[in-house]
Structure formats: structure tokens, C-alpha cells
Design an enzyme around this catalytic site. Structure first.
Site, PDB file in Angstrom:
ATOM      1  N   SER A  38     -64.518  64.555 -60.031  1.00 21.99           N
ATOM      2  CA  SER A  38     -63.135  65.289 -60.432  1.00 21.99           C
ATOM      3  C   SER A  38     -62.152  66.101 -59.012  1.00 21.99           C
ATOM      4  O   SER A  38     -61.551  66.655 -59.622  1.00 21.99           O
ATOM      5  CB  SER A  38     -62.498  65.059 -61.730  1.00 21.99           C
ATOM      6  OG  SER A  38     -63.405  66.620 -61.968  1.00 21.99           O
ATOM      7  N   GLY A  39     -62.990  66.212 -58.194  1.00 25.45           N
ATOM      8  CA  GLY A  39     -62.468  67.176 -57.384  1.00 25.45           C
ATOM      9  C   GLY A  39     -61.780  66.051 -56.332  1.00 25.45           C
ATOM     10  O   GLY A  39     -61.063  65.780 -57.010  1.00 25.45           O
ATOM     11  N   ASN A  40     -61.119  67.001 -55.081  1.00 21.75           N
ATOM     12  CA  ASN A  40     -60.140  66.982 -54.072  1.00 21.75           C
ATOM     13  C   ASN A  40     -60.123  65.195 -53.764  1.00 21.75           C
ATOM     14  O   ASN A  40     -59.497  64.649 -54.360  1.00 21.75           O
ATOM     15  CB  ASN A  40     -60.201  67.979 -53.059  1.00 21.75           C
ATOM     16  CG  ASN A  40     -59.021  67.417 -52.259  1.00 21.75           C
ATOM     17  OD1 ASN A  40     -59.076  67.040 -51.030  1.00 21.75           O
ATOM     18  ND2 ASN A  40     -58.157  67.206 -52.889  1.00 21.75           N
ATOM     19  N   GLY A  42     -63.197  62.653 -55.475  1.00 22.30           N
ATOM     20  CA  GLY A  42     -62.666  62.081 -56.901  1.00 22.30           C
ATOM     21  C   GLY A  42     -61.464  61.789 -57.489  1.00 22.30           C
ATOM     22  O   GLY A  42     -60.860  60.996 -58.117  1.00 22.30           O
ATOM     23  N   LYS A 233     -71.097  62.625 -39.786  1.00 20.86           N
ATOM     24  CA  LYS A 233     -69.998  63.306 -39.028  1.00 20.86           C
ATOM     25  C   LYS A 233     -69.454  64.479 -39.335  1.00 20.86           C
ATOM     26  O   LYS A 233     -68.806  65.372 -38.571  1.00 20.86           O
ATOM     27  CB  LYS A 233     -68.745  62.326 -39.090  1.00 20.86           C
ATOM     28  CG  LYS A 233     -68.308  61.827 -40.647  1.00 20.86           C
ATOM     29  CD  LYS A 233     -67.001  62.951 -41.042  1.00 20.86           C
ATOM     30  CE  LYS A 233     -67.684  62.506 -42.605  1.00 20.86           C
ATOM     31  NZ  LYS A 233     -65.852  63.280 -42.893  1.00 20.86           N
ATOM     32  N   GLN A 328     -69.680  70.193 -46.710  1.00 20.14           N
ATOM     33  CA  GLN A 328     -71.256  69.784 -46.946  1.00 20.14           C
ATOM     34  C   GLN A 328     -71.728  69.438 -45.479  1.00 20.14           C
ATOM     35  O   GLN A 328     -72.912  69.498 -45.316  1.00 20.14           O
ATOM     36  CB  GLN A 328     -70.669  67.922 -47.305  1.00 20.14           C
ATOM     37  CG  GLN A 328     -69.509  67.732 -48.631  1.00 20.14           C
ATOM     38  CD  GLN A 328     -70.783  67.626 -49.451  1.00 20.14           C
ATOM     39  OE1 GLN A 328     -71.339  67.458 -49.979  1.00 20.14           O
ATOM     40  NE2 GLN A 328     -70.355  68.670 -50.538  1.00 20.14           N
TER      41      GLN A 328
END
Ligand SMILES: NC(=O)c1ccc[n+]([C@@H]2O[C@H](COP(=O)([O-])OP(=O)(O)OC[C@H]3O[C@@H](n4cnc5c(N)ncnc54)[C@H](O)[C@@H]3O)[C@@H](O)[C@H]2O)c1
Ligand SMILES: *[C@@H]1O[C@H](CO)[C@@H](O)[C@H](O)[C@H]1NC(C)=O
Ligand SMILES: *[C@@H]1O[C@H](CO)[C@@H](O)[C@H](O)[C@H]1NC(C)=O
Ligand SMILES: *[C@@H]1O[C@H](CO)[C@@H](O)[C@H](O)[C@H]1NC(C)=O
Ligand SMILES: *[C@@H]1O[C@H](CO)[C@@H](O)[C@H](O)[C@H]1NC(C)=O
Ligand SMILES: *[C@@H]1O[C@H](CO)[C@@H](O)[C@H](O)[C@H]1NC(C)=O
Length: 377
Positions: A38-40, A42, A233, A328
Site C-alpha cells: 500500500s505504498g505510492n 500499491g 530500467k 529501487q
């Protein structure tokens, strides 16, 4: 609510006949969806999904979202605030998720009734999450991963969809694309790619679950190719950020993107020979590369790193600039480095190798344009 099996005309007119025949009335509410994360991104995924589960008869309306619980500065719990305001005030403030999104802090409880599991957490947490979920999910569950990253194994890179398949014993597709979450939250048009392995009918169901008039999803049979595009990427975006931070201009950035795309293709095909060239020309490939090198948090933090002359570490900048969101690209560069080092193949990937050397402080940011393609360094 008046539900229909029809999609918007904008979304895949070609799928119309299939949808009518695949979801007869008897199949009503066969599918129950849980979003794990439930991050950005999610939270945006939950919003897209929630708009479709109320629209199509084959899904339960309710979308459960597992939330890694945290206390907000106000003292309230994040799950309670999401349930009350219908908004993820920490990771996606100002955007309503849909009244049918229910926040759940208990991972096992959140997944126990679902047969469609959407995985969307920072990749470093997935091993632990899979260990907690093993044996706790429905036997007929299918998975999809929106996660960008990989694990390093002795045999080479292992993708997150594979981790999910191995640990949970379920099929797992992936969804990747030129999808900066905040832009999709504002309902600005974008495209995405679903990569699947074998079962086209499962892939079509994922397309139906995500597709909206402003989010056009296409399915292709190349799960590794789609996932590697989305993962690699982020390393190129770090390089693009260095170029921006050094104010080297748009030609230089285009050169970085071109070299990066070639390394993405070479790396992917080296470990997974089944990866198709055409995958790199889908939304998950060149389109995601472009948007991530223009916008995106990896570019932004690498830009700041270069402007600081490397005096602040990426960990410090992540904490300072991203407010709990996770970077990431630096971790992926490390993972790429490890699998290449094991084989002595670093020289074949000078851009990837330079990103790792710069982000760990062993080379200055300016080294990003001193790489020479195809020659050992
Ligand atoms: N944000 C984007 O624009 C975007 C777009 C496409 C794909 N992605 C990918 O989606 C994935 C998820 O990113 P995001 O943007 O939703 O997250 P995020 O970086 O915005 O948020 C971090 C999340 O991790 C959670 N978290 C923190 N510690 C944890 C722990 N120990 N265990 C489990 N969870 C923990 C936080 O609660 C929060 O939900 C990543 O793989 C990312 O690459 C992001
Ligand atoms: C969230 O909402 C659901 C459904 O209304 C409720 O069952 C649950 O207890 C709520 N959870 C929290 C943490 O508020
Ligand atoms: C995965 O998909 C294959 C091919 O469609 C199918 O035969 C298999 O039963 C599925 N496995 C699980 C665990 O659902
Ligand atoms: C694909 O998966 C569905 C269930 O999701 C199953 O009914 C069907 O038999 C599978 N098809 C193949 C070819 O395995
Ligand atoms: C969405 O993608 C499909 C192909 O997958 C295409 O036929 C359709 O025109 C696209 N819609 C828009 C609005 O771009
Ligand atoms: C790149 O092009 C954009 C659009 O023309 C421009 O705003 C920007 O300043 C250019 N970047 C550099 C570093 O020159």
C-alpha cells in the site's frame, strides 16, 4: 449497483467477444482481489482495481489492501485513517481510493479469502512476505507482481514473480509499464503491459481487472522479459539522474538511455534466452525507460547525489527526499553487479557497472560518461 461485463470502448475492443463468453452469469463474483502492499503505486493499483471490481460482475466489489501498519504523526494508525477517509494520507495524499477498498494490517487475514493476489511492495520485503504467506492462501489463487527488482542466486538473477511462484505454489503474471504512480492517480492516460507465462485466460482476467479508459493494458507472453524491463530500467534511471545533476544536457541523457536499453536487452537475453526483442518496444520497455529517466524518484535522487558531489549517501538522500518511499535502482544495480561479478561479465555491461561503482562511492558521478561500450575497463 448496475454491473456489466463490458469494458470501455477505449480499452481493448478486440477483447469484447472473449469477455462476453468468458464471464457468463453463473460465474458471478467468482474472483476476490487482495492487494498486498500500500505504498505510492500499491495505493494507485488499489484505486484502479476498485473501479473495476464494482463495474464487472465476475469480481467481488470489496478490495482488501494489506497495509504495513505505521503510526502517523497525529498518533492515529495508517489503516484506520485509510478506512475512515478512503485515502492513503501518507503515500498517496489527496486521492480517493474508492469506498470498496478496505485496509487490513493483518497480512494473513487480508489474503485468506482472495483468489487474485496483487503483489506491490518494495522488492526487498517480498522474501519475508512470501515466507509468512506460504500455506496460508487459497489453493485456486493466481498472482500478479507489480514489483520491480530481483533476487541474486548462485545460478544468476531470479525474478520476484519466480520467488512468488516457488514459495507460494501459484502462477504469477507481472504488470509493468510507463507508470509513474502519481500521474495515474490523476487519471492521466498511460499504457501498461501484462506479461504471462502460459495461461492466456488468466492474463485476460488481469487485463480486465486493471484496464480503464485512462490505463490501457496489453498482455504478452513473456513474463521474464516484461519483468526484467521494469527492473533494469531503474538502473538506467540512476545514470540519467547523474547526467541531470551534472547538467550535461539532453543529448547526453539520450545517449545514456540508448546504451542502457542495449544493456537491458543483452542482460535479459543472456540469462533468459526466451525473452523476446519485441517486448522492449512495449510499454514495459522503451516507454517505461523514457518516463523513468525523465520523471521518477530514482532519477531525482541520483540528480541530487551528483549535485552534492557524492557527499551524501543514497541512504541519507532516500530518507531525506522520499518520506518513507523506497528507492529501487541502487539496490538493483548492486544485484546486477553481483550476478555479473560471479561470471566475470562486468565489462560487457559498462553502464550498469558504472552506476554501481558511482552509487557506492568508488567512482565520481562524472564517470558515467567515461564508459566505453563493449570494451573491458
Ligand atoms: N511509485 C511508482 O511510481 C511505481 C511505479 C511502478 C512500479 N513501482 C514499484 O512498485 C513497488 C512498490 O512501490 P510503491 O511505490 O508502492 O511503494 P513506496 O516506495 O511508495 O512505499 C514503501 C512501502 O513499503 C512499506 N514498508 C516499509 N517497511 C516495510 C516492511 N518491513 N515490510 C513490508 N512493507 C514495508 C511501506 O509501508 C510502504 O507501503 C516497487 O517495486 C516499485 O518499484 C512503483
Ligand atoms: C477497516 O474497515 C473494515 C470494514 O469496514 C473493518 O472490518 C476493519 O475493522 C477496519 N480496520 C481498521 C484497522 O480500521
Ligand atoms: C498454472 O497454470 C498452468 C497452465 O495454465 C496450470 O496447468 C496449472 O494448474 C496452474 N498452477 C496452479 C498452481 O494454479
Ligand atoms: C487457466 O486457468 C483457469 C483458471 O484460472 C483454468 O480454468 C484453465 O483450465 C487454465 N487453462 C489452462 C490451459 O491451463
Ligand atoms: C489500447 O490498446 C489496444 C491494443 O492493446 C489498442 O487496440 C487500443 O487502440 C488502445 N487504446 C488507446 C486509447 O490507446
Ligand atoms: C532538455 O530539454 C528541455 C526541453 O527543451 C529543456 O527544458 C531542458 O533545459 C534541457 N536540459 C538541459 C540540461 O539542457
Amino acid at each position: 449497483m448496475n454491473k456489466t461485463v463490458f469494458s470501455s470502448v477505449l480499452c481493448h475492443p478486440l477483447l469484447f467477444p472473449l469477455r462476453l463468453s468468458s464471464f457468463p452469469a453463473g460465474n458471478a463474483k467468482m474472483y476476490k482481489v487482495t492487494v498486498v502492499g500500500s505504498g505510492n503505486w500499491g495505493s494507485v493499483a488499489a484505486k484502479l482495481i476498485a473501479s473495476n471490481t464494482v463495474k464487472f460482475g465476475s469480481f467481488h466489489d470489496e478490495v482488501r489492501m494489506w497495509v504495513f501498519e505505521e503510526k502517523l504523526p497525529s498518533g492515529e494508525k495508517l489503516t484506520e485513517v485509510i478506512n475512515k477517509t478512503n485515502e492513503n494520507v501518507k503515500y498517496l495524499p489527496g486521492v480517493k481510493l474508492g469506498k470498496n477498498v478496505v485496509a487490513d494490517p493483518d497480512l494473513e487475514n487480508a489474503v485468506k479469502d482472495a483468489n487474485m493476489l496483487v503483489f506491490v511492495t518494495p522488492h526487498q520485503f517480498m522474501d519475508g512476505i512470501c515466507k509468512r504467506l506460504a500455506g496460508k492462501i487459497r489453493a485456486d489463487a493466481e498472482g500478479i507482481s507489480l514489483i520491480k527488482g530481483m533476487e541474486v542466486k548462485k545460478e544468476g538473477p531470479s525474478m520476484i514473480s519466480n520467488l512468488i511462484t516457488k514459495q507460494l505454489g501459484i502462477n504469477c503474471s507481472v504488470l509493468m509499464g510507463a507508470n509513474i504512480a502519481n500521474e495515474i492517480a490523476m487519471e492521466k492516460f498511460s499504457e501498461a503491459t501484462v506479461g504471462y507465462n502460459q495461461n492466456k485466460s488468466a492474463a485476460d482476467r488481469w487485463v480486465q481487472l486493471f484496464c480503464t479508459p485512462y490505463f490501457n493494458v496489453t498482455a504478452i507472453q513473456d513474463v521474464e522479459g516484461v519483468e526484467l524491463c521494469g527492473t533494469l530500467k531503474n538502473v538506467v534511471a540512476i545514470a540519467a539522474g547523474f547526467v541531470d545533476g551534472l547538467e550535461m544536457g539532453n543529448n547526453t541523457k539520450a545517449a545514456i538511455m540508448r546504451i542502457g536499453l542495449k544493456e537491458m536487452m543483452a542482460f535479459s537475453k543472456m540469462w533468459f534466452p526466451s525473452v523476446k526483442d519485441s517486448t522492449f518496444f512495449e510499454s514495459c520497455g522503451v516507454a517505461d525507460l523514457i518516463t523513468t529517466c525523465m520523471g521518477g524518484r530514482n532519477r531525482k535522487v541520483a540528480d541530487a547525489y551528483a549535485r552534492n558531489g557524492g557527499k551524501k549517501s543514497f541512504d541519507e538522500l532516500e530518507a531525506e527526499m522520499l518520506h518513507g518511499q523506497k528507492l529501487q535502482g541502487v539496490l538493483t544495480a548492486q544485484e546486477v553487479h553481483e550476478v555479473l561479478r560471479d561470471r566475470g561479465w562486468q565489462h560487457m555491461f559498462p553502464l550498469f557497472s558504472a552506476v554501481h561503482a558511482i552509487s557506492t562511492g568508488r567512482l565520481p558521478p562524472s564517470a558515467i560518461v567515461k564508459i566505453s561500450e563493449e570494451k573491458p575497463r
